[in-house]
Design a protein around this motif. Structure first.
Motif, PDB file in Angstrom:
ATOM      1  N   LEU A  22      -3.166 -10.411 -18.249  1.00 16.40           N
ATOM      2  CA  LEU A  22      -2.776  -9.637 -17.072  1.00 16.40           C
ATOM      3  C   LEU A  22      -3.835  -8.564 -16.853  1.00 16.40           C
ATOM      4  O   LEU A  22      -4.116  -7.771 -17.757  1.00 16.40           O
ATOM      5  CB  LEU A  22      -1.400  -8.988 -17.280  1.00 16.40           C
ATOM      6  N   ALA A  23      -4.444  -8.564 -15.690  1.00 13.45           N
ATOM      7  CA  ALA A  23      -5.459  -7.565 -15.351  1.00 13.45           C
ATOM      8  C   ALA A  23      -5.006  -6.822 -14.102  1.00 13.45           C
ATOM      9  O   ALA A  23      -4.387  -7.402 -13.211  1.00 13.45           O
ATOM     10  CB  ALA A  23      -6.808  -8.227 -15.124  1.00 13.45           C
ATOM     11  N   LEU A  24      -5.323  -5.542 -14.033  1.00 17.76           N
ATOM     12  CA  LEU A  24      -4.956  -4.705 -12.893  1.00 17.76           C
ATOM     13  C   LEU A  24      -6.213  -4.171 -12.220  1.00 17.76           C
ATOM     14  O   LEU A  24      -7.102  -3.631 -12.883  1.00 17.76           O
ATOM     15  CB  LEU A  24      -4.085  -3.528 -13.344  1.00 17.76           C
ATOM     16  N   THR A  25      -6.264  -4.326 -10.904  1.00 21.80           N
ATOM     17  CA  THR A  25      -7.322  -3.764 -10.085  1.00 21.80           C
ATOM     18  C   THR A  25      -6.678  -2.799  -9.094  1.00 21.80           C
ATOM     19  O   THR A  25      -5.606  -3.092  -8.562  1.00 21.80           O
ATOM     20  CB  THR A  25      -8.055  -4.882  -9.299  1.00 21.80           C
ATOM     21  N   ILE A  26      -7.321  -1.679  -8.841  1.00 16.79           N
ATOM     22  CA  ILE A  26      -6.832  -0.727  -7.851  1.00 16.79           C
ATOM     23  C   ILE A  26      -7.712  -0.843  -6.610  1.00 16.79           C
ATOM     24  O   ILE A  26      -8.944  -0.827  -6.710  1.00 16.79           O
ATOM     25  CB  ILE A  26      -6.855   0.725  -8.381  1.00 16.79           C
ATOM     26  N   GLN A  27      -7.070  -0.979  -5.452  1.00 20.41           N
ATOM     27  CA  GLN A  27      -7.791  -1.110  -4.190  1.00 20.41           C
ATOM     28  C   GLN A  27      -7.355  -0.013  -3.218  1.00 20.41           C
ATOM     29  O   GLN A  27      -6.306   0.598  -3.393  1.00 20.41           O
ATOM     30  CB  GLN A  27      -7.523  -2.479  -3.564  1.00 20.41           C
ATOM     31  N   GLY A  69       0.816  -1.207   0.000  1.00 17.67           N
ATOM     32  CA  GLY A  69       0.000   0.000   0.000  1.00 17.67           C
ATOM     33  C   GLY A  69       0.849   1.257   0.000  1.00 17.67           C
ATOM     34  O   GLY A  69       1.948   1.278   0.549  1.00 17.67           O
ATOM     35  N   VAL A  70       0.335   2.293  -0.632  1.00 19.84           N
ATOM     36  CA  VAL A  70       0.988   3.597  -0.674  1.00 19.84           C
ATOM     37  C   VAL A  70       0.040   4.605  -0.030  1.00 19.84           C
ATOM     38  O   VAL A  70      -1.134   4.674  -0.394  1.00 19.84           O
ATOM     39  CB  VAL A  70       1.290   4.022  -2.130  1.00 19.84           C
ATOM     40  N   SER A  71       0.546   5.366   0.924  1.00 20.59           N
ATOM     41  CA  SER A  71      -0.283   6.393   1.546  1.00 20.59           C
ATOM     42  C   SER A  71      -0.530   7.522   0.555  1.00 20.59           C
ATOM     43  O   SER A  71       0.407   8.019  -0.074  1.00 20.59           O
ATOM     44  CB  SER A  71       0.395   6.949   2.797  1.00 20.59           C
ATOM     45  N   VAL A  72      -1.791   7.915   0.423  1.00 19.08           N
ATOM     46  CA  VAL A  72      -2.132   9.026  -0.465  1.00 19.08           C
ATOM     47  C   VAL A  72      -2.559  10.254   0.339  1.00 19.08           C
ATOM     48  O   VAL A  72      -3.004  11.236  -0.232  1.00 19.08           O
ATOM     49  CB  VAL A  72      -3.217   8.628  -1.491  1.00 19.08           C
ATOM     50  N   THR A  73      -2.392  10.192   1.655  1.00 18.39           N
ATOM     51  CA  THR A  73      -2.826  11.309   2.499  1.00 18.39           C
ATOM     52  C   THR A  73      -1.970  12.551   2.310  1.00 18.39           C
ATOM     53  O   THR A  73      -2.415  13.646   2.627  1.00 18.39           O
ATOM     54  CB  THR A  73      -2.821  10.907   3.979  1.00 18.39           C
ATOM     55  N   THR A  74      -0.764  12.387   1.810  1.00 17.55           N
ATOM     56  CA  THR A  74       0.114  13.534   1.593  1.00 17.55           C
ATOM     57  C   THR A  74       0.091  14.024   0.151  1.00 17.55           C
ATOM     58  O   THR A  74       0.863  14.904  -0.210  1.00 17.55           O
ATOM     59  CB  THR A  74       1.567  13.195   1.983  1.00 17.55           C
ATOM     60  N   LEU A  75      -0.791  13.433  -0.670  1.00 13.98           N
ATOM     61  CA  LEU A  75      -0.883  13.827  -2.077  1.00 13.98           C
ATOM     62  C   LEU A  75      -2.129  14.668  -2.295  1.00 13.98           C
ATOM     63  O   LEU A  75      -3.172  14.423  -1.695  1.00 13.98           O
ATOM     64  CB  LEU A  75      -0.910  12.588  -2.972  1.00 13.98           C
ATOM     65  N   ALA A  76      -2.017  15.651  -3.162  1.00 13.68           N
ATOM     66  CA  ALA A  76      -3.117  16.568  -3.437  1.00 13.68           C
ATOM     67  C   ALA A  76      -3.782  16.236  -4.764  1.00 13.68           C
ATOM     68  O   ALA A  76      -3.169  15.656  -5.657  1.00 13.68           O
ATOM     69  CB  ALA A  76      -2.592  18.006  -3.475  1.00 13.68           C
ATOM     70  N   ASP A  77      -5.020  16.632  -4.880  1.00 14.29           N
ATOM     71  CA  ASP A  77      -5.751  16.550  -6.144  1.00 14.29           C
ATOM     72  C   ASP A  77      -5.833  15.119  -6.661  1.00 14.29           C
ATOM     73  O   ASP A  77      -5.604  14.164  -5.936  1.00 14.29           O
ATOM     74  CB  ASP A  77      -5.146  17.494  -7.182  1.00 14.29           C
ATOM     75  N   GLU A 132      -3.749   0.643   8.296  1.00 15.52           N
ATOM     76  CA  GLU A 132      -3.165  -0.659   8.594  1.00 15.52           C
ATOM     77  C   GLU A 132      -4.178  -1.503   9.351  1.00 15.52           C
ATOM     78  O   GLU A 132      -4.888  -1.023  10.220  1.00 15.52           O
ATOM     79  CB  GLU A 132      -1.895  -0.492   9.440  1.00 15.52           C
ATOM     80  N   GLY A 133      -4.260  -2.763   9.018  1.00 18.81           N
ATOM     81  CA  GLY A 133      -5.173  -3.670   9.694  1.00 18.81           C
ATOM     82  C   GLY A 133      -6.562  -3.705   9.088  1.00 18.81           C
ATOM     83  O   GLY A 133      -7.350  -4.590   9.410  1.00 18.81           O
ATOM     84  N   ASP A 134      -6.896  -2.749   8.241  1.00 21.44           N
ATOM     85  CA  ASP A 134      -8.195  -2.754   7.579  1.00 21.44           C
ATOM     86  C   ASP A 134      -8.124  -3.619   6.318  1.00 21.44           C
ATOM     87  O   ASP A 134      -7.059  -3.810   5.737  1.00 21.44           O
ATOM     88  CB  ASP A 134      -8.618  -1.332   7.186  1.00 21.44           C
ATOM     89  N   ASP A 135      -9.274  -4.116   5.901  1.00 17.58           N
ATOM     90  CA  ASP A 135      -9.337  -4.918   4.679  1.00 17.58           C
ATOM     91  C   ASP A 135      -9.245  -4.016   3.450  1.00 17.58           C
ATOM     92  O   ASP A 135      -9.702  -2.873   3.465  1.00 17.58           O
ATOM     93  CB  ASP A 135     -10.651  -5.696   4.615  1.00 17.58           C
ATOM     94  N   TRP A 136      -8.650  -4.556   2.392  1.00 22.26           N
ATOM     95  CA  TRP A 136      -8.582  -3.863   1.117  1.00 22.26           C
ATOM     96  C   TRP A 136      -9.906  -4.035   0.387  1.00 22.26           C
ATOM     97  O   TRP A 136     -10.537  -5.084   0.475  1.00 22.26           O
ATOM     98  CB  TRP A 136      -7.453  -4.425   0.255  1.00 22.26           C
ATOM     99  N   ALA A 137     -10.316  -3.018  -0.356  1.00 21.15           N
ATOM    100  CA  ALA A 137     -11.526  -3.075  -1.180  1.00 21.15           C
ATOM    101  C   ALA A 137     -11.236  -2.381  -2.508  1.00 21.15           C
ATOM    102  O   ALA A 137     -10.418  -1.452  -2.568  1.00 21.15           O
ATOM    103  CB  ALA A 137     -12.692  -2.383  -0.471  1.00 21.15           C
ATOM    104  N   ASP A 138     -11.896  -2.828  -3.568  1.00 18.62           N
ATOM    105  CA  ASP A 138     -11.736  -2.164  -4.861  1.00 18.62           C
ATOM    106  C   ASP A 138     -12.211  -0.713  -4.748  1.00 18.62           C
ATOM    107  O   ASP A 138     -13.184  -0.429  -4.042  1.00 18.62           O
ATOM    108  CB  ASP A 138     -12.559  -2.874  -5.938  1.00 18.62           C
ATOM    109  N   VAL A 139     -11.523   0.189  -5.433  1.00 16.10           N
ATOM    110  CA  VAL A 139     -11.963   1.588  -5.424  1.00 16.10           C
ATOM    111  C   VAL A 139     -13.303   1.675  -6.158  1.00 16.10           C
ATOM    112  O   VAL A 139     -13.596   0.841  -7.027  1.00 16.10           O
ATOM    113  CB  VAL A 139     -10.920   2.541  -6.072  1.00 16.10           C
ATOM    114  N   PRO A 140     -14.133   2.646  -5.821  1.00 18.24           N
ATOM    115  CA  PRO A 140     -15.405   2.788  -6.532  1.00 18.24           C
ATOM    116  C   PRO A 140     -15.162   2.976  -8.033  1.00 18.24           C
ATOM    117  O   PRO A 140     -14.187   3.609  -8.440  1.00 18.24           O
ATOM    118  CB  PRO A 140     -16.021   4.047  -5.926  1.00 18.24           C
TER     119      PRO A 140
END
Length: 139
Positions: A54-59, A28-36, A64-72
């Motif tokens: 090859l297929a790519l899904t973004i979650q 996982g990559v934190s996106v809390t410090t990224l804008a827009d 930490e400790g939370d389950d991953w889910a597909d982005v809307p």
């Protein structure tokens, strides 16, 4: 423009290398410090093996400790059209795909999940997340 290039944060969700059917979810990559809005790039050579795919899904997840889910579905879109769009499966032709992510629809962390199928499939690919840091200095 050169000053802006130095401000863009690039995070390798999957660094470029050969991958087979044993691929699992990336870190996982934190996106809390990224804008827009953010950009996700999938860069892949043609697949090898029998019926490679090859297929790519973004979650995403809240922490930490939370389950991953597909982005809307509406959070992932084609930046050229602004329309919702997922990644198209890569098969026997090289592919460079760019999608944008609506930052306001994401939780704190984002990752990519590669799904590789086929008989002895192999792909050389990389997946990258790009974004501008919040409060970027140097302007």
């Amino acid at each position: 423009m050169d000053r802006m290039a130095g401000l863009v944060g690039v995070h390798a969700l999957y660094p470029a290398k050969e991958r087979g059917s044993d691929v699992v979810g990336g870190e996982g990559v934190s996106v809390t410090t990224l804008a827009d809005n953010l950009v996700v790039v999938l860069d892949s050579d043609a697949g090898a093996g029998t019926d490679p795919s090859l297929a790519l899904t973004i979650q995403h997840r809240a922490g930490e400790g939370d389950d991953w889910a597909d982005v809307p579905a509406a959070a992932l879109y084609d930046p050229a059209t602004g329309q919702p769009a997922g990644f198209v499966a890569v098969t026997d032709a090289a592919s460079l795909q760019v999608r944008a992510l609506k930052r306001e629809q994401l939780r704190a962390q984002v990752r990519g999940v590669l799904h590789v199928t086929g008989t002895t499939p192999s792909f050389v690919c990389g997946v990258y997340l790009l974004g501008l840091p919040k409060y970027a200095a140097g302007w």
